[in-house]
Design a protein around this motif. Sequence first.
Motif, PDB file in Angstrom:
ATOM      1  N   UNK A 153     -31.304  18.131 -12.462  1.00  0.00           N
ATOM      2  CA  UNK A 153     -31.129  18.018 -13.916  1.00  0.00           C
ATOM      3  C   UNK A 153     -31.964  16.895 -14.539  1.00  0.00           C
ATOM      4  N   UNK A 154     -32.518  15.987 -13.732  1.00  0.00           N
ATOM      5  CA  UNK A 154     -33.393  14.946 -14.288  1.00  0.00           C
ATOM      6  C   UNK A 154     -34.638  15.552 -14.909  1.00  0.00           C
ATOM      7  N   UNK A 155     -35.009  16.745 -14.467  1.00  0.00           N
ATOM      8  CA  UNK A 155     -36.137  17.474 -15.069  1.00  0.00           C
ATOM      9  C   UNK A 155     -35.569  18.404 -16.135  1.00  0.00           C
ATOM     10  N   UNK A 156     -36.057  18.252 -17.359  1.00  0.00           N
ATOM     11  CA  UNK A 156     -35.492  19.015 -18.474  1.00  0.00           C
ATOM     12  C   UNK A 156     -35.972  20.458 -18.517  1.00  0.00           C
ATOM     13  N   UNK A 157     -37.109  20.755 -17.919  1.00  0.00           N
ATOM     14  CA  UNK A 157     -37.678  22.111 -17.983  1.00  0.00           C
ATOM     15  C   UNK A 157     -37.620  22.744 -16.599  1.00  0.00           C
ATOM     16  N   UNK A 158     -36.626  23.591 -16.376  1.00  0.00           N
ATOM     17  CA  UNK A 158     -36.446  24.267 -15.086  1.00  0.00           C
ATOM     18  C   UNK A 158     -36.582  25.769 -15.312  1.00  0.00           C
ATOM     19  N   UNK A 159     -37.519  26.355 -14.595  1.00  0.00           N
ATOM     20  CA  UNK A 159     -37.752  27.797 -14.688  1.00  0.00           C
ATOM     21  C   UNK A 159     -37.333  28.448 -13.380  1.00  0.00           C
ATOM     22  N   UNK A 160     -36.836  29.674 -13.449  1.00  0.00           N
ATOM     23  CA  UNK A 160     -36.445  30.421 -12.262  1.00  0.00           C
ATOM     24  C   UNK A 160     -37.521  31.440 -11.923  1.00  0.00           C
ATOM     25  N   UNK A 161     -37.881  31.507 -10.655  1.00  0.00           N
ATOM     26  CA  UNK A 161     -38.878  32.461 -10.185  1.00  0.00           C
ATOM     27  C   UNK A 161     -38.231  33.353  -9.130  1.00  0.00           C
ATOM     28  N   UNK A 162     -38.076  34.623  -9.463  1.00  0.00           N
ATOM     29  CA  UNK A 162     -37.441  35.568  -8.544  1.00  0.00           C
ATOM     30  C   UNK A 162     -38.457  36.015  -7.504  1.00  0.00           C
TER      31      UNK A 162
ATOM     32  N   UNK B 189     -37.524   6.664  -4.389  1.00  0.00           N
ATOM     33  CA  UNK B 189     -36.744   6.115  -5.498  1.00  0.00           C
ATOM     34  C   UNK B 189     -37.230   4.735  -5.933  1.00  0.00           C
ATOM     35  N   UNK B 190     -38.224   4.178  -5.241  1.00  0.00           N
ATOM     36  CA  UNK B 190     -38.712   2.838  -5.586  1.00  0.00           C
ATOM     37  C   UNK B 190     -39.622   2.900  -6.808  1.00  0.00           C
TER      38      UNK B 190
ATOM     39  N   UNK C 147     -37.439  15.064  -8.888  1.00  0.00           N
ATOM     40  CA  UNK C 147     -37.202  15.649 -10.214  1.00  0.00           C
ATOM     41  C   UNK C 147     -37.326  14.611 -11.324  1.00  0.00           C
ATOM     42  N   UNK C 148     -37.167  13.336 -10.990  1.00  0.00           N
ATOM     43  CA  UNK C 148     -37.311  12.269 -11.989  1.00  0.00           C
ATOM     44  C   UNK C 148     -38.765  12.026 -12.373  1.00  0.00           C
TER      45      UNK C 148
ATOM     46  N   UNK D  15     -44.952  14.140 -18.437  1.00  0.00           N
ATOM     47  CA  UNK D  15     -45.339  14.572 -17.088  1.00  0.00           C
ATOM     48  C   UNK D  15     -45.344  16.094 -16.951  1.00  0.00           C
ATOM     49  N   UNK D  16     -45.747  16.774 -18.005  1.00  0.00           N
ATOM     50  CA  UNK D  16     -45.766  18.235 -17.951  1.00  0.00           C
ATOM     51  C   UNK D  16     -46.760  18.787 -16.946  1.00  0.00           C
ATOM     52  N   UNK D  17     -47.744  17.975 -16.536  1.00  0.00           N
ATOM     53  CA  UNK D  17     -48.735  18.435 -15.568  1.00  0.00           C
ATOM     54  C   UNK D  17     -48.290  18.186 -14.125  1.00  0.00           C
ATOM     55  N   UNK D  18     -47.071  17.722 -13.956  1.00  0.00           N
ATOM     56  CA  UNK D  18     -46.491  17.616 -12.613  1.00  0.00           C
ATOM     57  C   UNK D  18     -45.422  18.693 -12.480  1.00  0.00           C
ATOM     58  N   UNK D  19     -45.603  19.550 -11.490  1.00  0.00           N
ATOM     59  CA  UNK D  19     -44.729  20.717 -11.331  1.00  0.00           C
ATOM     60  C   UNK D  19     -44.083  20.664  -9.952  1.00  0.00           C
ATOM     61  N   UNK D  20     -42.775  20.712  -9.922  1.00  0.00           N
ATOM     62  CA  UNK D  20     -42.022  20.717  -8.661  1.00  0.00           C
ATOM     63  C   UNK D  20     -41.629  22.148  -8.332  1.00  0.00           C
TER      64      UNK D  20
END
Length: 311
Positions: free
Chosen positions: A282-291, A217-218, A254-255, A119-124
């Motif tokens: 934390x369910x999403x393994x790739x978390x980036x910080x944007x200042x 969550x369903x 995030x799941x 799901x790399x093309x879904x960005x939260x």
Amino acid sequence: MTDQSKIPLPASGPSLIERASGAFDFRTLTRPVVADLPPAPAPKVVAAPAPPPTPTPEPAARAQSPVRPFTGPRHEIDRAHLREQCLIEPEGGVTGLLEEFRIVKRQLLRTAADESITNGRRILVASAHPGEGKTFCAVNLALSMAAEKDTEVLLVDADFAKPSVLSTLGLPGGKGLMDALADPDIAVEDCVIGTDIAGLYVLPAGNATGSDTEYLASARTEDVLARLTADAPNRVVIFDSPPVLAASPASVLANHVGQTVMVVRADLTGEAALRDAVSLLSACEDIKLLLNGTRFSTTGRRFGTYYGYKE
């Protein structure tokens, strides 16, 4: 040598077999003569009946109607309204803001193209607290990515309690993601709003319920989200989520995403709040910080001044 002529001969009369035949009636031991049976008729050759045609299996019933492309009416986005909010203006000049988000989107698109990331093309796009600029960043990311020649963008307003994407872009309201989750008869693609910006679509939040988190969550959620990218391998979906520490839907979303952009407001977001928010996602393994909201650069970098670019 014995003189056989001297051996006495038995008295003449019936033989031994004849005498036995007289003592025993051998006729009782023989089978009666049976007349010959007529020959059996030749068996008739009967053709075997043809087997019944094998019934064609019926296709399994679909839980939902077939996926349809986004064919709804397109709405014009007021460019002047975008300028008033300091957002990227499509077809406008190159600005410092545009250059900053070009760098941000390039990293996200590189990760989205990595097939090893689910799901790399879904960005939260999220933040720890309200007022830290998550919607500002989500809209600018969507506008910047829509300028790509080979990419479509679907911006989803997932802040069900306080949606703001439609008002930011000046789009009309309507049914949205929560309506499609709560009602199986609503096809989510019918809720998508087209825009006059090539490659940019918007999905409203929809009508809030008292069970937004439970609907997310369903098991139905993954089916609905999959329909948003069905037959569109170059489409990126950006979710503008509620603040992580203020509402629970963000941690559930995030799941279902492969990347998360955590917006950190300079001089406002505390370290403890940031750590708590990242932990909930934390369910999403790739978390980036944007200042966001910085007024200085430690490297002296200033986009927008090179070759007379606008500030």
